[in-house]
Write an enzyme that holds these catalytic residues in place. Structure first.
Site, PDB file in Angstrom:
ATOM      1  N   LYS A  32       0.800  -1.127  -0.091  1.00  0.00           N
ATOM      2  CA  LYS A  32      -0.067   0.155   0.014  1.00  0.00           C
ATOM      3  C   LYS A  32       1.097   1.499  -0.020  1.00  0.00           C
ATOM      4  CE  LYS A  32      -1.230   1.403   3.901  1.00  0.00           C
ATOM      5  NZ  LYS A  32      -1.878   1.826   5.099  1.00  0.00           N
ATOM      6  N   THR A  33       1.897   0.969   0.783  1.00  0.00           N
ATOM      7  CA  THR A  33       2.683   2.393   1.096  1.00  0.00           C
ATOM      8  C   THR A  33       3.228   2.872  -0.083  1.00  0.00           C
ATOM      9  OG1 THR A  33       2.815   1.886   3.284  1.00  0.00           O
ATOM     10  CG2 THR A  33       4.229   3.784   2.674  1.00  0.00           C
ATOM     11  N   ASP A 216      -4.454   8.221   3.118  1.00  0.00           N
ATOM     12  CA  ASP A 216      -4.175   6.815   3.635  1.00  0.00           C
ATOM     13  C   ASP A 216      -4.953   6.585   4.822  1.00  0.00           C
ATOM     14  OD1 ASP A 216      -2.456   4.588   3.646  1.00  0.00           O
ATOM     15  OD2 ASP A 216      -0.858   5.391   4.705  1.00  0.00           O
ATOM     16  N   GLU A 217      -5.026   5.201   5.002  1.00  0.00           N
ATOM     17  CA  GLU A 217      -5.773   4.602   6.058  1.00  0.00           C
ATOM     18  C   GLU A 217      -7.176   5.049   5.943  1.00  0.00           C
ATOM     19  OE1 GLU A 217      -4.516   2.098   7.509  1.00  0.00           O
ATOM     20  OE2 GLU A 217      -2.519   2.489   8.120  1.00  0.00           O
ATOM     21  N   GLN A 247      -9.373  -3.639   8.078  1.00  0.00           N
ATOM     22  CA  GLN A 247      -8.169  -3.304   9.206  1.00  0.00           C
ATOM     23  C   GLN A 247      -8.658  -1.894   9.921  1.00  0.00           C
ATOM     24  OE1 GLN A 247      -4.077  -3.740   8.433  1.00  0.00           O
ATOM     25  NE2 GLN A 247      -4.687  -3.987   6.265  1.00  0.00           N
ATOM     26  N   ARG A 599       0.227  -9.589  10.852  1.00  0.00           N
ATOM     27  CA  ARG A 599       1.518  -8.657  10.903  1.00  0.00           C
ATOM     28  C   ARG A 599       2.756  -9.805  10.725  1.00  0.00           C
ATOM     29  NH1 ARG A 599       0.344  -4.767   9.645  1.00  0.00           N
ATOM     30  NH2 ARG A 599      -1.695  -5.780   9.060  1.00  0.00           N
TER      31      ARG A 599
END
Length: 758
Positions: A32-33, A216-217, A247, A599
């Site tokens: 994503k980043t 983002d997010e 998430q 994670r």
DNA sequence: TCCGAATTAATTTTT
DNA sequence: TTAATTCGGA
């Protein structure tokens, strides 16, 4: 086209998308980043968009810093002119720039939650509310919720008495904040939105400025943030949001997943891109994570896949109690370390901070370096907040909350009575406490010793203000500590704790100096804004220590090995003190579990305890339903060494730390663990666990060699009223209910939470 | 004004 | 259990 090198098809599509709204559903570990940074770089480098016309919003300062750093590397021209920051930081910047248009003071201070709480408590008292009926924390919650929804005091219902109380406090709170020249976190965004709505010129100025907006997010944005984003991109309509509804774990703070789920409805011409290839975890890890989260009804359908290998089974370790769990996990960690894994590659996650204690004890026992993320933050320490309060009063003496914090700290003879009179005077005049202090000579109520103490304090602050006019913040801070007698008071105390506080203060001043060297604007105001908006300094990230943190804190991170402790009903899924089952809460817990599991890169360990001390009381525990929802074939059901049955009256060993574990990995942590494993369970039939599955899980076959730490038939338990009895059956799991035969009382069905092991 | 006992409450918390 | 906060007495 080097920007697209190494990107998959979907990632590239998101990067090069030219015009109009775009939503990227980016699963855990899907790069994503990378997409977001490369998109910005693409806009600047290929599409020749001026950097200052691009706004990229993140949720943490850390994410913002990381994005900036990556962009600096990607862009020859650097990332300096780009607008990269959190919602709060960006709004603070805009509010200062357009202070006049918005109607806020340019030098406003920002109140954190504690400051806000202090203000609300005071207001609630002043308007005469019963603190027991209307606890400040609930009032604060209601006010923040309103602001998150973009609502002011006048927009709220005033039906019941609580709503009336909220409305009253809210309105007065706003006035007081205004007088104090303070904005709370919620205000930063709310005020900006309101200002844009009310002021077409301002709106237009901002809308035409930002040609591209990236968020983002996005799954964790709340309603005002949505409103802000919507307003900002209205003209150019180049909005790109990235997130993962699975998430979204901040519902309790007002995050609304509908923002991402309904994006295509909010922006009908939106392009939708889904990133479903995971580059992080093994197939097994993804399978069990998906097994849990896919039970949620309200989610965008998607499934992560990976080219990574199948990987090891996910180990589920049943333990006796929380101490056994800690001992077992620390043994596991020792073995992982021995097998060559670095400490920084392992994370121990838990649902709530309170769980960390036993682990910390066990880790200290074995001298394993660890760091706990979150919990008590550096800037939240009393002495640090005290120093900051002084600095804030120097910068803006109308800041009542800060002023009241320090007015008699260290003690300087300004007692409760004097303060009450000062507050009365301020309330009468409708001005700040500082103004009341300026008029203290005219106040007949302030007499003698109190008056002279007040005057002395006033002069103290005024003197420091004169100093601040010419000196750097760090110099001012040093003078504060000396001239206010703060440092002297700590010296006099002469305790280890006081020494630690002095050390912390030295550290603050050290970091101030560092910032002054780097900053373009080393003013007191900018320093104060930085420390309120930038809560975590995260300086320890480079050291090689094991990481302990809540699942929330782990979002966005990855580790070779992840251990998630406390997979028990009531704990994970957590059910605090809310009596009834809220399906939305459960769905959020599932997402939280999904975040926790994803994670892990290589290996995932899960644990639960059969009993646990909760607020000092020993409670029986039932393994988490999440465990039951996972495919049994991907799990390795194990029990801790001390999970073997023991005579009911056998004393607990003083410490189980010394005992050799019954499991281990051979050679490397990736090897197959030598755990005692249980025969596979039959696949349960979720989502509605039948009694049979309950029993197949909890009530293991009798005469089993494996001690089951959970409640099962035959377990002896103690009830505060009925004494010791024998468990006859487990009748339900959530809430955990069991039927127990108590000699002399007969058979009782009761909640397992009232029982402790006998 | 200050200290210690009593009371009370107890998720998660990017800002 | 603990920690934080409040209250009462010196």
């Amino acid at each position: 086209m080097s920007l697209l090198a190494g990107l998959n098809e979907e990632q590239s599509a998101a990067v090069v998308h030219a015009q109009g709204p775009l939503v990227v559903f980016a699963g855990a570990g899907s790069g994503k980043t990378r997409v977001i940074t490369h998109r910005v770089a693409h806009l600047v480098g290929e599409r020749k968009v001026a950097p200052w016309r691009i706004l990229a919003v993140t949720f943490t300062n850390k994410a913002a810093a990381e994005m900036r750093e990556r962009l600096t590397r990607l862009l020859p021209s650097g990332a300096n002119d780009l607008w990269v920051g959190t919602f709060h930081a960006i709004c603070a910047r805009l509010l200062r720039r357009y202070a006049d248009e918005v109607g806020v003071r340019k030098d406003f201070v920002i109140y954190d939650d504690a400051d806000q709480r202090a203000m609300i408590t005071r207001v609630a008292r002043d308007v005469g509310l019963d603190e027991r009926r209307f606890p400040p924390r609930m009032l604060a919650g209601a006010i923040n919720r309103a602001k998150n929804d973009g609502l002011g005091p006048d927009d709220l219902p005033s039906g019941d008495s609580f709503e009336q109380a909220v409305q009253k406090v809210f309105a007065t709170y706003e006035e007081r904040m205004n007088v104090a020249g303070a904005l709370d976190f919620g205000d930063l965004i709310y005020r900006m939105v309101r200002a844009m709505q009310a002021n077409p010129e301002l709106k237009h100025a901002l809308q035409s400025r930002f040609e591209h907006v990236l968020v983002d997010e996005y799954q964790d944005t709340n309603h005002v943030q949505y409103m802000l984003v919507r307003l900002l991109c209205e003209e150019h309509r180049n909005l790109c949001v990235v997130g993962d509804d699975d998430q979204s774990i901040y519902r309790f703070r007002g995050a609304d997943r509908r923002n991402i789920l309904d994006f295509s409805r909010h922006f009908p011409d939106a392009r939708v891109v889904k990133l479903e290839q995971n580059y992080r975890s093994t197939q097994r890890i993804l399978r069990i994570a998906h097994a849990v989260v896919s039970r949620n009804i309200d989610r965008e359908p998607k499934q992560l896949w990976t080219q990574n290998g199948e990987g090891n089974k996910v180990a589920v370790i049943g333990c006796v109690d929380e101490r056994d769990e800690a001992a077992t996990i620390v043994q596991l960690i020792r073995m992982l370390l021995e097998s060559g894994l670095a400490r920084r590659e392992i994370a121990l996650l838990y649902r709530i901070h309170a769980q960390s204690r036993v682990f910390e004890e066990a880790l200290r026992y074995f001298n394993i370096p660890y760091r706990v993320v979150g919990g008590l933050r550096f800037y939240d320490r009393a002495e640090v907040k005290d120093l900051h309060a002084y600095l804030r009063v120097i910068q803006n003496p109308r800041d009542d909350v800060s002023l009241l914090r320090i007015i008699n700290n260290p003690p300087r003879g300004i007692g409760k009575t004097a303060i009450t009179r000062l507050l009365d005077s301020a309330a009468r005049g409708g001005h700040s406490v500082w103004t009341a202090l300026e008029q203290v000579e005219q106040d007949p109520a302030q007499a003698g010793a109190a008056r002279s103490s007040l005057l002395k304090f006033r002069e103290l602050i005024q003197g420091l203000q004169r100093l601040a006019a010419t000196e750097l913040p760090s110099i001012v801070a040093q003078n504060v500590l000396v001239e206010t007698g703060y440092d002297k008071a700590l010296q006099t105390e002469d305790s280890a704790e006081a020494d630690a506080r002095r050390e912390n203060l030295r550290e603050v001043i050290g970091s101030m100096k560092e910032l002054e060297r780097e900053a373009t604007d080393p003013s007191l105001a900018s320093y104060l804004e930085l420390v309120t908006l930038q809560t975590d300094t995260d300086k320890t990230a480079n050291e090689d220590s094991l990481t302990l943190m809540t699942v929330h804190a782990a979002k966005g991170l990855e580790f070779k090995v992840v251990i998630v402790a406390g997979l028990e009903e009531e704990l994970f899924p957590h059910r605090g003190y809310s009596p009834e089952d809220d399906p939305d809460d459960l769905e959020e817990e599932r997402r939280l579990a999904y975040v926790a599991f994803t994670r892990a890169e290589h290996r995932l360990f899960l644990s639960y305890a059969g009993s646990r001390r909760v607020y000092g009381e020993l409670k029986m525990r039932v393994p988490s339903r999440f465990l039951r929802e996972m495919p049994p074939a991907d799990l390795d059901m194990l029990s801790s060494e001390s999970g073997r049955p023991r005579a009911p009256s056998a004393p607990r060993p003083q410490s189980s730390y010394g005992s050799q574990p019954s499991y281990g990995s051979q050679g490397s942590y990736g090897g197959q663990a030598r755990y005692r494993s249980e025969p596979p369970r039959p696949r349960s039939e979720p989502p509605r666990p039948s009694r049979a599955t309950t029993e197949s899980y909890v009530d293991r076959s009798e005469g089993s060699d494996y001690g089951d730490p959970g409640i099962r038939r035959g377990t002896y338990v103690r009830h505060p009223k009925f004494g010791v009895g024998e468990v006859h059956a487990v009748t339900s799991e959530s809430p955990p209910r069991v039927t127990v035969r108590f000699p002399g009382w007969g058979e009782k069905t009761l909640l397992a939470t009232y029982l402790e092991p006998a």
